[in-house]
Design a protein around this motif. Structure first.
Motif, mmCIF file in Angstrom:
data_model
loop_
_atom_site.group_PDB
_atom_site.id
_atom_site.type_symbol
_atom_site.label_atom_id
_atom_site.label_comp_id
_atom_site.label_asym_id
_atom_site.label_seq_id
_atom_site.Cartn_x
_atom_site.Cartn_y
_atom_site.Cartn_z
ATOM 1 N N GLY A 8 0.811 -1.212 0.000
ATOM 2 C CA GLY A 8 0.000 0.000 0.000
ATOM 3 C C GLY A 8 0.844 1.261 0.000
ATOM 4 O O GLY A 8 0.528 2.227 -0.693
ATOM 5 N N GLY A 9 1.930 1.250 0.756
ATOM 6 C CA GLY A 9 2.814 2.416 0.785
ATOM 7 C C GLY A 9 3.448 2.678 -0.570
ATOM 8 O O GLY A 9 3.466 3.811 -1.056
ATOM 9 N N TYR A 10 3.961 1.631 -1.177
ATOM 10 C CA TYR A 10 4.599 1.776 -2.485
ATOM 11 C C TYR A 10 3.581 2.196 -3.552
ATOM 12 O O TYR A 10 3.796 3.151 -4.293
ATOM 13 N N PHE A 64 12.226 1.051 -2.317
ATOM 14 C CA PHE A 64 11.318 2.045 -1.730
ATOM 15 C C PHE A 64 11.295 1.927 -0.208
ATOM 16 O O PHE A 64 11.230 2.919 0.503
ATOM 17 N N HIS A 65 11.363 0.703 0.287
ATOM 18 C CA HIS A 65 11.315 0.470 1.735
ATOM 19 C C HIS A 65 12.709 0.319 2.359
ATOM 20 O O HIS A 65 12.813 -0.034 3.531
ATOM 21 N N GLY A 66 13.750 0.559 1.596
ATOM 22 C CA GLY A 66 15.108 0.476 2.115
ATOM 23 C C GLY A 66 15.578 -0.943 2.392
ATOM 24 O O GLY A 66 16.425 -1.162 3.258
ATOM 25 N N LEU A 67 15.057 -1.898 1.635
ATOM 26 C CA LEU A 67 15.410 -3.298 1.850
ATOM 27 C C LEU A 67 16.396 -3.834 0.822
ATOM 28 O O LEU A 67 16.681 -5.012 0.815
ATOM 29 N N ASP A 68 16.896 -2.949 -0.052
ATOM 30 C CA ASP A 68 17.797 -3.461 -1.083
ATOM 31 C C ASP A 68 19.143 -3.822 -0.468
ATOM 32 O O ASP A 68 19.512 -3.363 0.597
ATOM 33 N N ASP A 69 19.817 -4.691 -1.197
ATOM 34 C CA ASP A 69 21.076 -5.258 -0.690
ATOM 35 C C ASP A 69 22.179 -4.243 -0.538
ATOM 36 O O ASP A 69 22.315 -3.277 -1.071
#
Length: 100
Positions: A40-42, A95-100
């Motif tokens: 929903g945020g994205y 977008f949520h800062g979860l990238d490696d």
């Protein structure tokens, strides 16, 4: 003749807007709070700029069950098994800062 062409364009734009609203609703009402927040945020931040092709990819992603989608979004790395949704998954992770 010109009026019917304009009406056709308005209908297309209206259909796309309706589709965007439906996609946003589906993204925000997944069934698990975690997925509601992540998707929903994205989608809320990006849905206004999505065209029909991007909505097609997003709709395919939203069709996945929450456990499968959660696993894809929270995985440490992406495999080739995501098909056309791989870049979208990477974008949501970023977008949520979860990238490696």
């Amino acid at each position: 003749m010109l009026g019917s062409a304009m009406q056709s364009d308005d209908t297309t734009i209206g259909d796309l807007d309706l589709r965007r609203r439906r996609t946003l609703f589906r993204a925000m009402h997944r069934g698990t709070k975690e997925m509601d927040l992540m998707l929903g945020g994205y989608v809320g931040a990006h849905v206004g700029g999505l065209d029909a092709a991007a909505l097609d990819v997003l709709d395919q992603l939203l069709a996945l069950p929450d456990p499968d989608l959660s696993q894809l979004l929270l995985a440490a790395s992406l495999s080739n098994g995501e098909g056309g949704a791989g870049p979208l998954i990477a974008e949501i992770r970023h977008f949520h800062g979860l990238d490696d």
